[in-house]
Design an enzyme around this catalytic site. Sequence first.
Site, mmCIF file in Angstrom:
data_model
loop_
_atom_site.group_PDB
_atom_site.id
_atom_site.type_symbol
_atom_site.label_atom_id
_atom_site.label_comp_id
_atom_site.label_asym_id
_atom_site.label_seq_id
_atom_site.Cartn_x
_atom_site.Cartn_y
_atom_site.Cartn_z
ATOM 1 N N PRO A 46 0.803 -1.228 0.000
ATOM 2 C CA PRO A 46 0.000 0.000 0.000
ATOM 3 C C PRO A 46 0.835 1.276 0.000
ATOM 4 C CG PRO A 46 -1.040 -1.619 1.384
ATOM 5 C CD PRO A 46 0.270 -2.227 0.940
ATOM 6 N N GLU A 47 1.848 1.345 0.858
ATOM 7 C CA GLU A 47 2.810 2.449 0.809
ATOM 8 C C GLU A 47 4.180 1.939 1.210
ATOM 9 O OE1 GLU A 47 -1.022 4.730 1.177
ATOM 10 O OE2 GLU A 47 -0.160 3.196 2.463
ATOM 11 N N SER A 48 5.193 2.658 0.739
ATOM 12 C CA SER A 48 6.566 2.402 1.150
ATOM 13 C C SER A 48 7.176 3.714 1.638
ATOM 14 C CB SER A 48 7.399 1.837 -0.005
ATOM 15 O OG SER A 48 6.936 0.544 -0.373
ATOM 16 N N HIS A 77 0.600 4.426 8.625
ATOM 17 C CA HIS A 77 1.072 3.072 8.940
ATOM 18 C C HIS A 77 2.540 2.892 8.560
ATOM 19 C CE1 HIS A 77 0.621 1.720 4.693
ATOM 20 N NE2 HIS A 77 1.307 0.659 5.057
#
Length: 301
Positions: A46-48, A77
């Site tokens: 979803p995100e890095s 997160h």
Amino acid sequence: MNAVSVYHVDAFTKDPFAGNPAGVIPDARNLTLPQMQQIANELNLPESAFLMPSVHPEADFRIRYFSPTVEIDFCGHATVGSSWLLATELGWLEKGRRIVFETNVGLIPVQLETEDGKLKRVQMTQITPSVKEIDLNPVEVARMVGIQTKDIDDRYPIKLASTGGLHLLVPVRTRAAIDQAIPLQSELGAMNREHRITTTHLFTWDAQEGYDLYTRDFAPAIGIPEDPVTGAANGALAGYLALEKLLPVGEKHHLVVGQGHAISRPGTLYITVETSSKDPVIHVAGEAHVTIAGQLRVSAK
């Protein structure tokens, strides 16, 4: 070829394969922005988060966040995952109990909460929350997020809220309705892009035992059909509850929020809302689990 250390950290959970997975690259100082985007796309999480030295006198790290398709200004997160990794794997807990990240939206301080000398939770303080109106027909909103119009909880307004990214908050009457939602990803993504919305966030007070609120989050505009457990959107939700006077003013509120259960990635957020000052203060806390550690080989610039 250059080797870049990369970690897969499941945030807002103690367990692997639950919560929200984030890629964390703890030393991105030699990466270009296009390389960061390529790595985020390759990891397909979803995100890095990409950490690098900061020139800000109050910050410990500069951090940038990428979904598989775009850079975003703030990700909750991935901040939790980065903090957990620094504390448990990279020796930060030996240096102190506080990490400050410089983000595109400002400084995000993180407190490392310990118990018997071990990390228990990390708590980030998000930027001052805000809310604003948006002219949307609830019938259309219900259709796009894949619920029935009667499922919209009209006791609460549909509004935009932010603690760094703009989130469309949709009140829903029941947890069952949220779990059964099947969004029209293309239409929802187009609407979100039109209004510069990062995610559409469904919430209900009809939460399972042990939780105060239950949520679900869709982000097709940034390449994420569903974000499992969303620190930024739930922080914005807490700000909305305070600013709309849905929480008593002058008190400190503790909320436990559940998310991710509908897609078998359950997670828990511990949110503290301080309402005694002029502007609410939002703290979002959680645990994490480092699930994968390895190296990514990238071409030299």
